[in-house]
Design a protein around this motif. Structure first.
Motif, PDB file in Angstrom:
ATOM      1  N   ILE A 138      43.468  52.034  12.959  1.00  0.00           N
ATOM      2  CA  ILE A 138      43.450  53.481  13.144  1.00  0.00           C
ATOM      3  C   ILE A 138      43.288  53.816  14.622  1.00  0.00           C
ATOM      4  N   ALA A 154      54.187  57.372  25.554  1.00  0.00           N
ATOM      5  CA  ALA A 154      54.851  56.388  24.712  1.00  0.00           C
ATOM      6  C   ALA A 154      54.413  54.984  25.083  1.00  0.00           C
ATOM      7  N   TRP A 197      46.096  59.212  22.250  1.00  0.00           N
ATOM      8  CA  TRP A 197      45.161  60.317  22.486  1.00  0.00           C
ATOM      9  C   TRP A 197      44.353  60.129  23.748  1.00  0.00           C
ATOM     10  N   LEU A 234      46.314  53.160  16.822  1.00  0.00           N
ATOM     11  CA  LEU A 234      47.368  54.155  16.683  1.00  0.00           C
ATOM     12  C   LEU A 234      47.018  55.423  17.431  1.00  0.00           C
ATOM     13  N   ARG A 235      45.748  55.640  17.600  1.00  0.00           N
ATOM     14  CA  ARG A 235      45.321  56.875  18.260  1.00  0.00           C
ATOM     15  C   ARG A 235      45.153  56.710  19.750  1.00  0.00           C
ATOM     16  N   THR A 291      49.157  49.652  20.381  1.00  0.00           N
ATOM     17  CA  THR A 291      49.329  48.822  19.187  1.00  0.00           C
ATOM     18  C   THR A 291      49.196  47.348  19.545  1.00  0.00           C
ATOM     19  N   VAL A 336      51.022  54.280  23.825  1.00  0.00           N
ATOM     20  CA  VAL A 336      51.031  54.004  22.395  1.00  0.00           C
ATOM     21  C   VAL A 336      51.467  52.580  22.119  1.00  0.00           C
TER      22      VAL A 336
END
Ligand SMILES: Nc1ncnc2c1ncn2[C@@H]1O[C@H](COP(=O)(O)OP(=O)(O)OP(=O)(O)O)[C@@H](O)[C@H]1O
Ligand SMILES: Nc1ncnc2c1ncn2[C@@H]1O[C@H](COP(=O)(O)OP(=O)(O)OP(=O)(O)O)[C@@H](O)[C@H]1O
Ligand SMILES: [Mg+2]
Ligand SMILES: [Mg+2]
Lengths: 284, 320, 308, 498, 320
Positions: free
Chosen positions: C234, C282, C241, C237-238, C289, C285
């Motif tokens: 979780i 991007a 932010w 993926l965030r 991951t 992100v």
């Protein structure tokens, strides 16, 4: 067979105090929205510029806003917008997300990789940003907000469905259906989706709570429902300017949001517990 | 004085009472087989003796468990915890999932000695390596630092056994230690357990539903049905003169070498779940000797032929 | 492991290409252009046309993309139209603020979330569990701008513990970190609690009890470690932010950051800046991951083996 | 002697302090750079770097006497050479139109220059007084190139730029050598504030709380919503200045039903300016009855052209135009209801004004449907020319040539949202823009143009906000009179820190 | 009518697995060059340890999995030559009973729906009355009370579920059933019931079975011919149930089964070691590492399956 086993997930949810009370609360909110025109003591859009920003009183339980409109009436009518936004946006999101996720999970391969990459990316961009982008793209308004919210949440459902379908795909009962001579359509619609849908629905319920808050956040950026139509989010954002002058204009919608979101979350939790496969097995 | 004496043990989980008066007795150096179909309460008996019922939301509602002179029912958790792993050990049913996949198996075995015997890390390691060698695990030093997912099921089950032995317990409860394993591996594991008992003189409760295993390994047998003891006796008596119709049926379920096609019958009906138990003798709906009395009268556990049986019409009486 | 990381990074290249294309197209499909923000009252339509030509906005979209992408390959993010500076410089100026705030908030929500989730799980169904979870749930229903103002009113205005706004001192970080963090806490603690309860039902936990370990030790040493896996997923993926999720908070606390840079630029249609910021997001992100996978590998030997 | 101000949120995010190229310059720009002339509150011009000036009677040349002894922050001297270098620099920049009417610069002596004009331009002084006309140091300007205004900004003003973070803050330090303040400042020496920090805070509540808690010393602009709260604070003083902004509602004259001037007039007369002022803005500011800020001379037109609330006439006009009262209080003609689009941009004030106007239009039987959009999108929509009908907008500008910007036929769609393009208007526009030799002539030409625009009901005037700023009386001592159109350099020179 | 209902020729299937996203590709041969005949009306048994490829073979035979090489001929027709829709239609005749009764029925289907699914996917639409008749007869056939039709799978016991699995397979009136360890997850008592049921059905309906199990005792009781697999290959085919085994592995398997008779207690021959890594099979006989008789030849050269005296065997040194 004991009676316990026959009970459906819903009745088991309602069996717990959390489930029952939260459903009651949700019903109150939904009822309020449905019967808003009859429940609201005043019309939501009638201005009275000689009585703006009034303190709560017997005539106006939650005071009046900067146009002299009754805050309580606007909260009741605003429930319609907020719930419509949340329900429509999340339903669309669930539908599209499920289709994408199910197709990706079932067919796999390149298609799956492509969908997953895009989906991961949309999830990781902040919701507000996606919303702003789409509002800029298709113009402001309730539709834009709803589309933006559905896109913001789409990824979550797509991912969830994909994971579900991928794991269910290898369940023996799917192979058993193939063994009986079933085709793709039968397998997808009779076995995979029905079995994948439960966690998606639960996640959708919880997302609905978030969507109400997101609508409020978008309202903060001046996007969303077009005036004079009220929504809780829009009320909070226009109230923010008045936070020190007329705090009750935000307090009301704030409480409404908190009440609804907490109810939905509690109900979602109870539902999760009731649907939990382990609990079902334990009944056995 | 027996090492372990369980009397009239009743266990409640919520409103259900899955164990209803289990009685058994075991001495040092003995292997007690506990058999019965799925749901008959074998695992619950083990959990009750280990004091682990609270984990599944259950508790002992009646009865006593005397272990080496200590009453375990109502024992405070701290004392109980000190006994677990050190004096009482458990080998669980499924070796695949009984080890924490995130820690090396060596560390998991060490834990017991560190916790109960006050060993230093180095001492614990030495001892673990010894144990692994005793269990005929080749290349113990490598295995010591491996993670559970890197080993086969049979190896994992041996690790679980090593873990049970690490605290040098007086009593080991092995809950279906071989059900998940292949026949050939099953033979290895059972042999290891039997050898251990014979060499170390500890007591073993071997829970199984396989009468073959019982016949091969155990000294005494307790047959459970529906949370009650159906019969208990020495292994010889059980197989030679099964008094309870259920015991007989269980033995008849196994295809023996040279048995004619069509002679295997099984026990008719379904295994009842807790809450669906029949009145009177719980076995009567499936029993081919059942009489009217069996429906209403609960058979008591009575002495019979050096053992005990709970049947209104045990073998001898039936004929007579 | 190193091989794995390198390969994963290489695989980002095509994704990166696709992402840059999508980003470019979306930005340019949005109506409006940056020139409106530059034209002076009094200047003539010709001057306007000159400006449009100057920034190459009159060329076909594909050509514009080509130019942008070619520069990108050379490591040049282009020049901001409105902000009149190299985009790289703007990002360089804002990113540290975002990272600082984001990382702290991230750490806060991770630590507090895991801690409260674990607490609730260990004392499941007790008043601690109910209290912690209800409090967190209530907190998460406050829109973040509201929560921010509320914290300012209490801690900056009433108690005067922290400054109201700004990015000038460490103490100014506390309230924004709390505001963002508290929202994350809700998510993390729920996931932690659910995962711990889930793991707690596994067979090996029974085995640990049988070994005589205490409940708390089992929960903390064994169960929690397993429960961290979904939490890490979780969180990874965030990670976007961290870089851009704090828009609202940046506005409320008058802090610089990539999020507000992005939104302001989006409002002014300062295309190069928006593209630059989105690319950063991007990338964050994608790296997130990857980082998540690595953390999981460090936690779980099974994952570790599969990465070899 | 340190002070922190929060600048007007509208100036947030302005990217540069390069007066030649920057199209948006915040208040600090004029603290760093000096201009030739500055304006007082009454719009009169006062010398700063120029001590005196005069225009040839035909308006074809201007002669400026320059101040002696002025030094830039980098030590370079200010003289006629600087002007000769500086003015041509505007060519090709975004701000080129400022100096478009200047043909060439003639140096008379070290401290006298003559600007030779291409055409008479009475607005030259006004232009010279804008922020864009801050004079940079030629040496630094050339040396820094593109970095000028971003990495450093070197002028001759009372403050030097210490650091600048776009969207965050600008730190200024006093120029200790400063001796050339305009006569609008009492203080003719260096500024009284030693270190001045200008912060940018977008969220009004945050800015308010900063002032309340003493985190900052002044807010250079206060939203109306916070006025009552601020006025109630003992140690905070709020000062109001005449406004520079006008809210108005342009009407797209090229689409139905507004091709009919009667409908346009009716809609314009339906707007109740007083009500908006008193209920939405707490009675501060002023109603707008025409297009220009009231402090401009060109706003003093013949009163018969002013537009003010007249619901009876509004209804009568609609009746005359054939829009008769129908069901639900909405007028209709030939079965078509009088439903119009009312656009506005996001922002609390816009939305509020728009909502009230919606209600006011409803009162005369016009059903207006609101759409809120962000500014960039809405401008793009105007450019389609026929999509829009009514909109609520505002502009902030204090020169009559704004009329040209919004109503000239060369800029249809945007900024000419009213889509007004007729020969008479164009002729009046040309005369006002290009055909005036002196200021007075210019004023009367613009008045004529203004009156004509008013007569065509191209928009409805709404409201003129005041400017208000607030400061902590325990920290600052303000001069009694605020000189200049805004709180700017002229008065900041006189602010003392207690 | 030929005696062979089904022929399997040289069936091979490999699986590749990757370690992680980028790990090296590893290939394992789950079924290697397997040929066997299934005579009409008989029970052909397949035994072997877990992971030796029994289920994979079953899936290949039914074309639930595509083979890499080899053919499956059903009544002389090569299944691989059939189109997707022809194959779907042919599935009526070839049915599968799954290893795990718990997961082979969709948990959302009532028993009624699950039993109607076969005719539904085969495009038969039954009236409500006809459907009820069909269900009643199917349930009667497998010895279940038709009142269970409205239940969900989780409300049934394992044995009941397995009966439903069998009923589902019989719904399309097949002539050939593949039974993949149909009793492995059931209690011995229930296991015997199911075997008895299968025997009965075979006799009544004249079915042909391919019966897969790891329980040699059960296979020897139930089957006419026995195929023994080890690591994806056939190592021995016993032409009848009481043919004495000759392959050392088959012998070890037999010795690993426990007789339910304490009198026949013995020290279990320890079959040491475990299955070799399927990704890295040894070059010679796969069983060599565990075999007491293994020679150097065994470790380097793989013995071929040779037919001698009607007994197929793959061993260099069969004990005599
Ligand atoms: N946590 C629980 N809650 C409710 N009932 C339970 C629980 N655990 C066990 N039971 C019930 O208690 C009965 C006895 O269970 P137990 O696990 O002891 O059976 P068992 O003999 O070990 O069976 P198996 O051979 O399947 O392991 C069963 O009917 C089971 O359903
Ligand atoms: N879909 C698949 N992908 C990859 N490997 C597979 C797949 N199916 C089976 N295998 C592998 O093939 C080998 C043979 O598996 P199979 O299921 O046929 O064994 P089995 O003999 O049926 O074992 P069991 O007795 O445990 O059911 C195993 O090692 C298994 O891991
Ligand atoms: Mg058990
Ligand atoms: Mg199998």
């Amino acid at each position: 067979m004991s009676r316990l086993r026959k009970s459906s997930a819903l009745s088991r949810t309602l069996g717990t105090w959390r489930g029952g009370v939260s459903l009651l609360c949700i019903l109150i909110v939904v009822g309020g929205a449905l019967f808003a025109p009859w429940l609201a003591p005043y019309a939501y859009d009638i201005q009275n510029l000689s009585a703006t920003n009034q303190d709560p009183s017997w005539a106006h339980w939650l005071g009046t806003d900067e146009f002299g409109r009754d805050v309580l009436s606007r909260i009741i009518v605003g429930a319609r917008t907020s719930l419509t936004v949340a329900i429509t946006a999340i339903s669309v999101s669930v539908l599209v997300g499920m289709s994408l996720g199910a197709a990706a999970g079932y067919f796999g391969g390149l298609f799956d990789r492509l969908v997953s990459a895009v989906v991961d990316l949309t999830w990781s961009f902040p919701e507000v940003l996606i919303a702003l982008m789409f509002v800029a793209l298709i113009g402001a308004g309730l539709e834009a907000t709803m589309i933006a919210i559905s896109i913001a949440y789409l990824a979550q459902f797509a991912r969830l469905t994909r994971a579900q379908v991928m794991s269910i795909k290898s369940e023996t009962y799917v192979e058993a259906a193939v063994n009986l001579g079933a085709g793709h359509i039968h397998i997808l619609f009779r076995h995979l989706l029905p079995n994948a849908i439960t966690p998606v629905i639960v996640a959708g319920m919880l997302a609905m709570g978030d969507a109400i808050i997101l609508e409020a956040t978008l309202g903060f950026f001046g996007l969303g429902v077009q005036p004079p139509k009220p929504s809780w989010g829009a009320m909070m954002s226009s109230g923010t300017a008045q936070i020190f002058l007329a705090p009750w204009t935000i307090l009301g919608p704030g409480l409404a949001i908190a009440f609804t979101v907490v109810s939905i979350n509690l109900f979602g939790d109870a539902l999760i517990e009731a649907l939990d496969i382990r609990n079902r097995l334990r009944d056995n | 004085m027996a090492l372990l004496t369980v009397r009239h043990l009743c266990v409640s989980i919520g409103r259900l009472q899955p164990l209803d008066g289990v009685t058994l007795e075991l001495d040092k150096g003995q292997i007690l087989g506990v058999v019965g179909e799925s749901g008959s309460g074998k695992s619950l008996t083990a959990m009750a003796v280990m004091g682990l019922l609270p984990l599944i939301g259950g508790h002992i509602s009646r009865g006593s468990i005397d272990f080496d002179g200590t009453e375990l029912v109502g024992l405070n958790e701290r004392t109980y915890r000190a006994m677990r792993g050190q004096r009482l050990a458990l080998i669980t049913q499924n070796p695949m999932t009984s080890l924490d996949p995130m820690h090396t198996v060596g560390a998991q075995i060490d834990q017991v000695a560190l916790l109960h015997l006050g060993f230093s890390a180095a001492q614990a390691r030495t001892r673990t390596l010894e144990l692994l060698a005793q269990l005929r695990i080749p290349d113990a030093a490598t295995v010591y630092q491996q993670y559970p997912h890197q080993m086969s099921g049979g190896m994992k089950q041996r690790i679980v056994i090593a873990m049970a032995l690490a605290g040098d317990p007086d009593l080991i409860i092995a809950d279906e230690p071989t059900t998940a394993l292949d026949v050939t591996i099953q033979a290895q594991i059972i042999q290891i357990l039997v050898d251990l008992v014979r060499q170390r003189g500890l007591a073993l409760i071997l829970i199984t539903h396989d009468m073959g295993v019982v016949a091969q390994a155990c000294d005494k047998v307790v047959v459970l049905y529906g949370g009650r003891v159906a019969e208990s006796n020495s292994v010889h008596n059980i197989f030679a003169r099964p008094a309870h119709p259920y015991t007989r049926a269980l033995i008849g379920c196994i295809a023996q070498t040279g048995q004619a096609r069509g002679s295997l019958k099984g026990i008719p009906g379904v295994v009842p779940g807790v809450g669906d138990f029949a009145s009177g003798c719980r076995y009567h709906p499936r029993c081919d000797h059942a009489q009217d009395r069996c429906q209403s009268e609960v058979p008591l556990l009575q002495a019979n032929d050096a053992g005990q049986v709970a049947c209104l019409f045990p073998e001898g009486a039936c004929r007579g | 492991m190193l091989n794995f990381v390198i390969k994963r990074l290489l695989m980002l290249v095509p994704v990166f290409l696709a992402v840059s294309m999508i980003i470019f197209l979306i930005i340019h499909m949005v109506p409006g252009d940056p020139i409106d923000n530059m034209v002076q009252i009094g200047s003539s339509p010709e001057q306007r046309a000159e400006l449009i030509a100057k920034y190459g906005l009159d060329k076909p979209l594909l050509v514009q993309y080509g130019v942008w992408f070619r520069n990108l390959l050379e490591g040049d993010l282009g020049n901001a139209i409105i902000l009149r500076r190299p985009v790289a410089e703007l990002i360089e100026e804002n990113l540290p603020h975002s990272l600082l705030l984001g990382c702290l908030a991230f750490a806060f929500s991770a630590i507090v979330g895991v801690a409260s989730g674990a607490l609730a799980a260990i004392y499941k169904d007790s008043w601690i569990d109910r209290g912690v979870m209800t409090l967190i749930l209530l907190g998460s229903t406050l829109p973040s701008f509201w929560l921010g103002l509320l914290l300012i009113l209490v801690f900056a205005v009433q108690l005067e513990w922290f400054p109201v706004s700004g990015a000038r001192s460490w103490s100014a970080l506390v309230l924004p970190v709390l505001t963002i963090g508290l929202h994350g806490v809700a998510l993390v603690s729920r996931v932690t609690r659910a995962a711990m309860l889930d793991v707690g039902r596994r067979d090996f936990v029974l085995m640990l009890h049988a070994k005589g370990l205490s409940h708390r030790r089992i929960q903390l040493q064994h169960v929690l470690r397993h429960a961290l896996l979904p939490v890490v997923t979780i969180l990874s993926l965030r990670i976007g932010w961290i870089v851009g999720g704090a828009v609202t908070i940046e506005f409320v606390f008058a802090r610089p950051g990539l999020g507000s840079l992005l939104i302001t630029s989006l409002n002014q249609r300062d295309y190069p800046v928006v593209q630059g910021c989105l690319l950063m997001l991007a990338m964050a992100v994608m790296l997130g991951t990857l980082l998540g996978d690595l953390v999981q590998a460090s936690l779980d030997p099974r994952v570790r083996d599969s990465l070899k | 002697q340190d002070a922190t101000f929060v600048i007007n949120a509208r100036e947030n995010g302005f990217p540069t302090y390069n007066p030649l190229k920057g199209t948006k310059l915040n208040v600090a720009n004029n603290l760093i750079f000096d201009r030739l002339v500055v304006q007082d509150a009454d719009h009169s011009f006062h010398g700063q770097l120029a001590t005196s000036w005069e225009s040839a009677p035909d308006g074809m040349s201007w002669t400026f006497k320059l101040r002696k002894g002025v030094k830039f922050h980098d030590g370079e001297p200010f003289n006629a050479k600087v002007i000769e270098w500086w003015l041509p620099k505007f060519k090709g920049t975004e701000n080129a139109y400022m100096t478009e009417s200047i043909d060439k610069i003639v140096i008379i002596d070290d401290y006298t220059v003559k600007l030779v004009m291409k055409n008479p331009d009475p607005a030259l002084l006004f232009n010279l007084a804008t922020s864009f006309m801050g004079v940079p140091s030629p040496k630094s300007y050339e040396a820094l190139g593109d970095k000028f205004g971003v990495a450093a900004a070197v002028g001759s003003g009372p403050f030097k730029l210490e650091s600048f973070t776009v969207g965050q803050q600008t730190k200024l330090v006093r120029n200790e050598d400063y001796r050339w303040a305009s006569d609008l400042s009492k203080n003719q020496g260096p500024a009284k504030i030693k270190n001045l920090t200008l912060r940018e805070i977008s969220e009004d509540s945050t800015a308010f709380l900063e002032l309340k808690t003493g985190g900052v010393d002044a807010l250079l602009s206060v939203p109306t919503d916070f006025l009552p709260k601020l006025q109630a604070e003992k140690s905070i003083k709020v000062v109001m200045l005449p406004g520079t902004e006008v809210f108005y509602m342009p009407i797209n004259t090229s689409v139905e039903p507004f091709t009919d001037i009667k409908v346009r007039e009716a809609v314009a007369l339906a707007v109740n300016q007083k009500e908006i002022m008193s209920s939405l803005f707490g009675g501060t500011g002023a109603v707008a009855n025409n297009f220009l800020v009231s402090s401009l001379q060109e706003s003093k037109i013949n009163p018969k052209f002013n537009i003010s609330y007249n619901p009876d006439r509004s209804k009568k006009l609609l009746d005359e135009a054939g829009w008769l009262m129908g069901a639900g209080g909405v007028r209709a003609k030939g079965g078509v209801p009088l439903t119009v689009k009312l656009w506005t941009q996001n922002g609390t004030q816009f939305k509020r004004v728009t909502e009230v106007i919606q209600a006011q239009l409803k009162a005369v039987g016009v059903n207006a449907e609101i759409t809120v959009q962000d500014a960039a999108s809405i401008n793009a929509m105007y450019k389609k020319k026929t999509d829009h009908q009514l909109a609520v907008r505002s502009y902030d500008y204090v020169n009559a040539d704004i009329l040209d910007w919004f109503f000239s036929g060369t800029r249809l769609g945007y900024p000419n949202i009213s889509m007004w393009n007729d020969p008479k208007g164009e002729a009046l526009n040309a005369k006002a823009m290009k055909g005036s030799k002196t200021w007075d002539e210019r004023v009367s030409n613009f008045k004529a143009y203004h009156e004509y625009i008013m007569s065509q009901f191209l928009f409805a005037p709404i409201y003129q906000p005041t400017q208000s700023f607030a400061y902590s009386t325990t920290r600052l001592k303000m001069p009694d009179n605020i000189r200049g159109i805004k709180l700017a350099t002229q008065s900041i020179m006189d602010i003392e820190v207690k | 009518m030929s005696a062979k209902l089904l022929e399997v020729r040289g069936l091979t299937r490999t699986f590749t697995s990757r370690n992680g996203l980028f790990g090296r590709k590893r290939v394992m041969t789950a079924v290697a060059d397997v040929s066997l005949d299934v005579p009409r009306g008989q029970v052909t048994g397949v035994v072997g340890e877990s992971g030796c490829g029994k289920s994979t073979l079953a899936r290949l035979v039914l074309r639930l999995l595509e083979a890499d090489q080899g053919q499956v001929l059903f009544e002389g027709v090569d299944l691989a030559s059939l189109s997707a829709s022809a194959m779907r239609r042919l599935r009526r005749r070839l049915q599968f009973v799954f290893q795990d009764p718990y997961s082979s029925i969709d948990p959302r289907y009532t028993i009624r729906a699950a039993l109607l699914e076969p005719s539904q996917v085969q495009g038969e639409h039954l009236h409500a009355a006809a459907a009820t008749d069909r269900i009643n007869s199917l349930m009667a056939m497998v010895g279940l009370n038709p009142s269970l039709a409205q239940s969900y799978p989780h409300q049934l016991s394992g044995g009941q579920k397995q009966r439903i699995g069998i009923a589902r397979a019989l719904a399309l009136q097949p002539s050939f059933l593949v039974l993949d360890e149909p009793t492995a997850s059931l209690d011995v008592s229930i296991q015997a019931q199911i075997i008895a049921l299968l025997e009965k059905l075979q006799q009544e309906l004249g079915l042909t079975y391919l019966f897969i199990s790891h329980d040699l005792g059960l296979v020897r009781y139930f089957c006419d011919r026995i195929v023994v697999m080890y690591l994806g290959r056939i190592v021995e085919v016993l032409p009848s149930a009481d043919t004495p085994p000759r392959h050392p592995y088959t012998i070890a398997l037999m010795e690993s089964t426990f007789e339910p008779d304490p009198a026949k207690r013995r020290v279990i021959t320890r079959l040491n070691g475990e299955l070799p890594d399927a990704f890295n099979p040894p070059p010679g006989c796969a069983y060599a590492a565990r075999c007491a008789h293994a020679s150097d030849r065994c470790r380097s050269e793989r013995p071929a399956l040779v037919l001698r005296d009607g007994h197929e065997l793959a061993c260099h040194h069969p004990p005599t």
